[in-house]
Design an enzyme around this catalytic site. Sequence first.
Site, PDB file in Angstrom:
ATOM      1  N   THR A 289       0.838  -1.184   0.000  1.00  0.00           N
ATOM      2  CA  THR A 289       0.000   0.000   0.000  1.00  0.00           C
ATOM      3  C   THR A 289       0.878   1.240   0.000  1.00  0.00           C
ATOM      4  O   THR A 289       2.058   1.183   0.338  1.00  0.00           O
ATOM      5  CB  THR A 289      -0.942   0.031   1.220  1.00  0.00           C
ATOM      6  OG1 THR A 289      -0.146   0.036   2.424  1.00  0.00           O
ATOM      7  CG2 THR A 289      -1.849  -1.181   1.232  1.00  0.00           C
ATOM      8  N   ASP A 290       0.275   2.358  -0.361  1.00  0.00           N
ATOM      9  CA  ASP A 290       0.995   3.622  -0.444  1.00  0.00           C
ATOM     10  C   ASP A 290       0.256   4.659   0.392  1.00  0.00           C
ATOM     11  O   ASP A 290      -0.944   4.876   0.192  1.00  0.00           O
ATOM     12  CB  ASP A 290       1.102   4.090  -1.898  1.00  0.00           C
ATOM     13  CG  ASP A 290       1.816   5.427  -2.017  1.00  0.00           C
ATOM     14  OD1 ASP A 290       2.635   5.730  -1.127  1.00  0.00           O
ATOM     15  OD2 ASP A 290       1.552   6.159  -2.973  1.00  0.00           O
ATOM     16  N   LYS A 291       0.966   5.281   1.333  1.00  0.00           N
ATOM     17  CA  LYS A 291       0.370   6.339   2.146  1.00  0.00           C
ATOM     18  C   LYS A 291       0.609   7.672   1.448  1.00  0.00           C
ATOM     19  O   LYS A 291       1.740   8.093   1.249  1.00  0.00           O
ATOM     20  CB  LYS A 291       0.989   6.373   3.539  1.00  0.00           C
ATOM     21  CG  LYS A 291       0.308   7.368   4.485  1.00  0.00           C
ATOM     22  CD  LYS A 291       1.006   7.395   5.826  1.00  0.00           C
ATOM     23  CE  LYS A 291       2.315   8.148   5.729  1.00  0.00           C
ATOM     24  NZ  LYS A 291       2.116   9.584   5.404  1.00  0.00           N
TER      25      LYS A 291
END
Length: 232
Positions: free
Chosen positions: A173-175
């Site tokens: 995932t990418d914040k």
Amino acid sequence: MRILSAKDLFVSQGTLTGESLPVEKFHDADPHAQTLRRAQNTCFMGTSVQSGTATAVVVVTGVRTYLGTMASSITQEGTPTSFDQGLSRFTWLMIQLMAIMVPWSSSSTGLPSTIGKEHSSSRWPWPLALPGDAAHDCLRLPRQGALAMSRKKVIVKRLNAIQNFGGMDVLCTDKTGTLTEDRVVLQRHCNVAGRETDEVLRDGYLISHFQTGLKNLLDTAILNSSDFTSKP
């Protein structure tokens, strides 16, 4: 749009890329750009100019733009998941099984029985109930998975996604900064030797204050530092 000339042009492309920081645009083409949205001499519909000026020529409009193609792709049917494919195969299997079991069960009621008419008639429908019970159990598994995830405060919009989640080994995932304040605070101002000096802070202030381009988060942090705002 194709940029013909630009000066300190910064464009926010968060609608297309999700990046919070604006991107600087130039009139020259970038030979290393691998995708259209990374082209430095192109502006897209759905983006906004943050600073600077430019002259450009419109190339395409409407549904032929990059944003227009994204909108059309959203309305298209997605690729069937492994759950969809498995459910389709299971459905055809149940149809074939029912096509065999229904005639067999219907014909078995007319055959002579040695265990009594009443006992025989009470047992013959069970083959027809097997496909229905199997289909019910197959469809109940995704719902149980959605309920289990809801107890972890996870909302599942598509039940067929449960199968894909269960088949994952690694999830990346990418914040994008939505959980932060999107703000940088200046705490120390050091030189290359690691010592705090007023000269570094002064030079940083002059650069951030007098630059003609877009002021990024670091520039804002320097200009809003308490070292300057607290002084008369």
